[in-house]
Design an enzyme around this catalytic site. Structure first.
Site, PDB file in Angstrom:
ATOM      1  N   CYS A  81      15.052  11.258 -30.560  1.00  0.00           N
ATOM      2  CA  CYS A  81      13.600  10.799 -29.971  1.00  0.00           C
ATOM      3  C   CYS A  81      13.957  10.627 -28.256  1.00  0.00           C
ATOM      4  CB  CYS A  81      13.081  10.078 -31.393  1.00  0.00           C
ATOM      5  SG  CYS A  81      12.675  10.542 -32.123  1.00  0.00           S
TER       6      CYS A  81
ATOM      7  N   CYS B 156      14.056  -5.590 -41.365  1.00  0.00           N
ATOM      8  CA  CYS B 156      13.954  -4.628 -41.697  1.00  0.00           C
ATOM      9  C   CYS B 156      15.650  -3.334 -41.553  1.00  0.00           C
ATOM     10  CB  CYS B 156      14.170  -4.143 -39.665  1.00  0.00           C
ATOM     11  SG  CYS B 156      14.125  -2.876 -38.769  1.00  0.00           S
TER      12      CYS B 156
ATOM     13  N   CYS C 253      21.594   8.850 -35.901  1.00  0.00           N
ATOM     14  CA  CYS C 253      20.583  10.039 -36.065  1.00  0.00           C
ATOM     15  C   CYS C 253      20.980  10.840 -36.224  1.00  0.00           C
ATOM     16  CB  CYS C 253      19.288   8.774 -36.202  1.00  0.00           C
ATOM     17  SG  CYS C 253      17.668   9.937 -36.362  1.00  0.00           S
TER      18      CYS C 253
ATOM     19  N   CYS D 132      12.272  -3.068 -32.199  1.00  0.00           N
ATOM     20  CA  CYS D 132      12.445  -1.880 -32.589  1.00  0.00           C
ATOM     21  C   CYS D 132      12.946  -0.695 -31.700  1.00  0.00           C
ATOM     22  CB  CYS D 132      11.170  -1.287 -32.590  1.00  0.00           C
ATOM     23  SG  CYS D 132       9.996  -1.892 -33.657  1.00  0.00           S
TER      24      CYS D 132
ATOM     25  N   CYS E  59      14.369   6.272 -28.431  1.00  0.00           N
ATOM     26  CA  CYS E  59      14.597   5.220 -29.225  1.00  0.00           C
ATOM     27  C   CYS E  59      16.612   5.197 -29.124  1.00  0.00           C
ATOM     28  CB  CYS E  59      14.379   6.109 -30.502  1.00  0.00           C
ATOM     29  SG  CYS E  59      15.633   5.545 -32.152  1.00  0.00           S
TER      30      CYS E  59
ATOM     31  N   GLU F 107      23.315  -2.620 -38.633  1.00  0.00           N
ATOM     32  CA  GLU F 107      22.772  -3.544 -37.864  1.00  0.00           C
ATOM     33  C   GLU F 107      21.246  -3.818 -38.569  1.00  0.00           C
ATOM     34  OE1 GLU F 107      22.859  -4.424 -32.842  1.00  0.00           O
ATOM     35  OE2 GLU F 107      22.072  -2.739 -33.159  1.00  0.00           O
TER      36      GLU F 107
HETATM   37  N1  SAH Z   1      13.645   7.050 -37.759  1.00  0.00           N
HETATM   38  C1  SAH Z   1      12.361   6.598 -38.444  1.00  0.00           C
HETATM   39  C2  SAH Z   1      12.395   4.822 -38.292  1.00  0.00           C
HETATM   40  C3  SAH Z   1      13.669   4.498 -37.469  1.00  0.00           C
HETATM   41  S1  SAH Z   1      12.560   3.624 -36.607  1.00  0.00           S
HETATM   42  C4  SAH Z   1      11.594   6.376 -37.543  1.00  0.00           C
HETATM   43  O1  SAH Z   1      11.568   7.077 -36.044  1.00  0.00           O
HETATM   44  O2  SAH Z   1       9.815   6.453 -38.757  1.00  0.00           O
HETATM   45  C5  SAH Z   1      11.662   2.420 -36.670  1.00  0.00           C
HETATM   46  C6  SAH Z   1      10.264   2.753 -35.313  1.00  0.00           C
HETATM   47  O3  SAH Z   1      10.464   1.910 -33.972  1.00  0.00           O
HETATM   48  C7  SAH Z   1       9.756   4.144 -35.217  1.00  0.00           C
HETATM   49  O4  SAH Z   1       8.050   4.052 -35.578  1.00  0.00           O
HETATM   50  C8  SAH Z   1      10.563   4.580 -33.715  1.00  0.00           C
HETATM   51  O5  SAH Z   1       9.687   5.024 -33.418  1.00  0.00           O
HETATM   52  C9  SAH Z   1       9.862   2.993 -32.943  1.00  0.00           C
HETATM   53  N2  SAH Z   1      11.568   2.842 -31.609  1.00  0.00           N
HETATM   54  C10 SAH Z   1      12.628   3.649 -31.422  1.00  0.00           C
HETATM   55  N3  SAH Z   1      12.637   3.564 -30.287  1.00  0.00           N
HETATM   56  C11 SAH Z   1      11.753   2.526 -30.063  1.00  0.00           C
HETATM   57  C12 SAH Z   1      11.735   1.502 -28.895  1.00  0.00           C
HETATM   58  N4  SAH Z   1      12.648   2.200 -27.702  1.00  0.00           N
HETATM   59  N5  SAH Z   1      10.622   0.746 -28.259  1.00  0.00           N
HETATM   60  C13 SAH Z   1       8.836   0.603 -29.728  1.00  0.00           C
HETATM   61  N6  SAH Z   1      10.056   1.218 -30.772  1.00  0.00           N
HETATM   62  C14 SAH Z   1      10.707   1.588 -30.420  1.00  0.00           C
HETATM   63 FE1  SF4 Z   2      16.461   8.754 -35.526  1.00  0.00          FE
HETATM   64 FE2  SF4 Z   2      15.083   7.138 -33.197  1.00  0.00          FE
HETATM   65 FE3  SF4 Z   2      13.635   9.081 -33.538  1.00  0.00          FE
HETATM   66 FE4  SF4 Z   2      13.959   7.332 -35.661  1.00  0.00          FE
HETATM   67  S1  SF4 Z   2      13.145   6.699 -33.902  1.00  0.00           S
HETATM   68  S2  SF4 Z   2      14.021   9.408 -36.312  1.00  0.00           S
HETATM   69  S3  SF4 Z   2      16.328   6.166 -35.833  1.00  0.00           S
HETATM   70  S4  SF4 Z   2      16.177   8.954 -33.447  1.00  0.00           S
END
Ligand code: SAH
Ligand code: SF4
Length: 410
Positions: free
Chosen positions: A152, A141, A148, A387, A155, A128
């Protein structure tokens, strides 16, 4: 789920006619994603003279990255025999566009399908890519991995196991495809169904590595793709306008600044190790102290060039006044921007977004400490483009399934 479902009806999804795209030809070397030296080496392999190698690689680079050519026939200043030779040996792969969605706020999301040229018998992967138009800029983006390895809790991508790393060419292709679809190459035309900035400026002015995956766990490919994207004789994106977001892969933070020179964003999300261990589990490996030390010494950092700290607002988890004050205290000696991200829900997500009043109160504390406009407006929630909402259907095969496919291919 709230906003997403309510607005779904308004979003436009259309499958595109991709029948004109040739099937990938794995036997031919893909040029997209090779750096200049590698392209020159391929031309030498074809038997070109040194003088011709210089000229042809320059021409190729210009056609690929300034003009966005996806076939050799267009290369009008390359002789016919040379075009035929290139077409026989090289490919300029583009992914298939599975869907293109346009949100009511103008955000666009593409689902691209890539076949791995080195493993053509493996199932293709879906990736995506999201475009967010604003009055003064257009941000693309892009994804660096399918799935991944990290998990987290907030996410959506984190619920999809790592399928594989994207190659440099696949990372770059997302930019090329988006530029093509948005009419950013010479002779292209802007779509009229979105809020693409009009006028002479480019539709894509900024690129963020904030899609699927952890870019610093695919360091070499990300680096190569970003160096090509910022090459002044090619796509020519300013390095300041490329932002790499990491969850905190500390050993690769310094090399990112030194070798790529792009802007850095850190997914902080918690101000103490106990909570961060839970929300961003990579913290157990590289805790806050080490992470913040790597930030303090990030190459090229100064007041004009700050690190962005991302902080997702999770109701009752990390959104108290005390958290806000601690956030400001932690970042006091680092040239920083703070980006508060309202949590974007996804099906089955274990969190809720903080109430708006809470976010405002939190933002107020951050604001009073001198950080301007810290809240990021959610964009494209109706098409699940916001995000942390990205996740594709691609699945990791078991070792047995992979072996069987390889064996069947001989
Ligand atoms: N893996 C990298 C980049 C991808 S995530 C990272 O973790 O930084 C891009 C951003 O979106 C990160 O700051 C992540 O923490 C945030 N993010 C992930 N899930 C989210 C959600 N459900 N709502 C808002 N932000 C989120
Ligand atoms: Fe992976 Fe999502 Fe954590 Fe970024 S925020 S490191 S994409 S699990």
């Amino acid at each position: 789920m709230t906003i997403g479902t309510a607005l779904d009806l308004h979003a436009m999804t259309h499958a595109l006619d991709i029948s004109h795209r040739p099937a990938p030809q794995p036997a031919r070397q893909d040029l997209i994603g090779l750096d200049r030296e590698e392209i020159a080496a391929k031309l030498i392999d074809l038997g070109l003279e040194a003088r011709d190698v210089r000229m042809r690689s320059k021409q190729l680079w210009n056609w690929l990255y300034v003009n966005g050519a996806s076939d050799f026939e267009r290369m009008s200043n390359v002789s016919k025999p040379a075009r035929a030779l290139f077409a026989e040996h090289f490919a300029l792969s583009r992914p298939e566009i599975v869907t293109e969605q346009v949100s009511i706020d103008g955000t666009r999301k593409w689902l691209f399908r890539f076949t791995d040229p080195e493993h053509p018998n493996m199932p293709p992967v879906d990736v995506e890519t999201v475009y967010i138009p604003e009055a003064d800029r257009g941000t693309l983006c892009i994804s660096s991995q399918v799935g991944c390895t990290l998990t987290c809790t907030f996410c959506h991508t984190g619920t999809q196991k790592l399928v594989r790393n994207l190659s440099a060419g696949e990372i770059l292709s997302q930019i090329l495809m988006a530029r093509e679809r948005l009419g950013d190459f010479p002779g292209g035309s802007r779509p009229t169904d979105g809020l693409v900035p009009a006028g002479g400026t480019r539709a894509i002015t900024n690129v963020v590595l904030m899609g699927m995956g952890e870019p610093l766990y695919n360091y070499e490919n990300v680096k190569k793709a970003m160096l090509i994207a910022s090459d002044g004789d090619g796509i020519s994106l300013s390095k300041r306008r490329i932002t790499l977001s990491t969850s905190g892969v500390v050993p690769f933070i310094e090399p990112t600044g030194r070798e790529m020179g792009v802007s850095l964003a850190i997914s902080l999300h918690a101000v103490n190790d106990e909570l961060r261990n839970e929300l961003v589990p990579i913290n157990k490996k590289w805790p806050l102290k080490e992470l913040l030390e790597a930030c303090r010494t990030y190459p090229g950092l100064n007041n004009a060039r700050r690190i962005t700290f991302e902080y997702v607002m999770l109701k009752g988890i990390n959104d108290s006044d005390a958290d806000a004050r601690e956030l400001v205290r932690l970042l006091a000696k680092i040239p920083a921007k703070i980006n508060l991200i309202p949590f974007n829900p996804w099906p089955g997500s274990p969190h809720e977004c903080s109430d708006w009043a809470r976010i405002e109160q939190f933002a107020d504390i951050v604001n009073r400490a001198g950080y301007a406009s810290p809240v990021r407006t959610p964009r494209g929630r109706d098409i699940f483009a916001a995000c942390g909402q990205l996740k594709s259907e691609s699945e990791r095969l078991s070792r047995k399934e992979r072996d069987a496919l390889e064996a069947a291919a001989g």
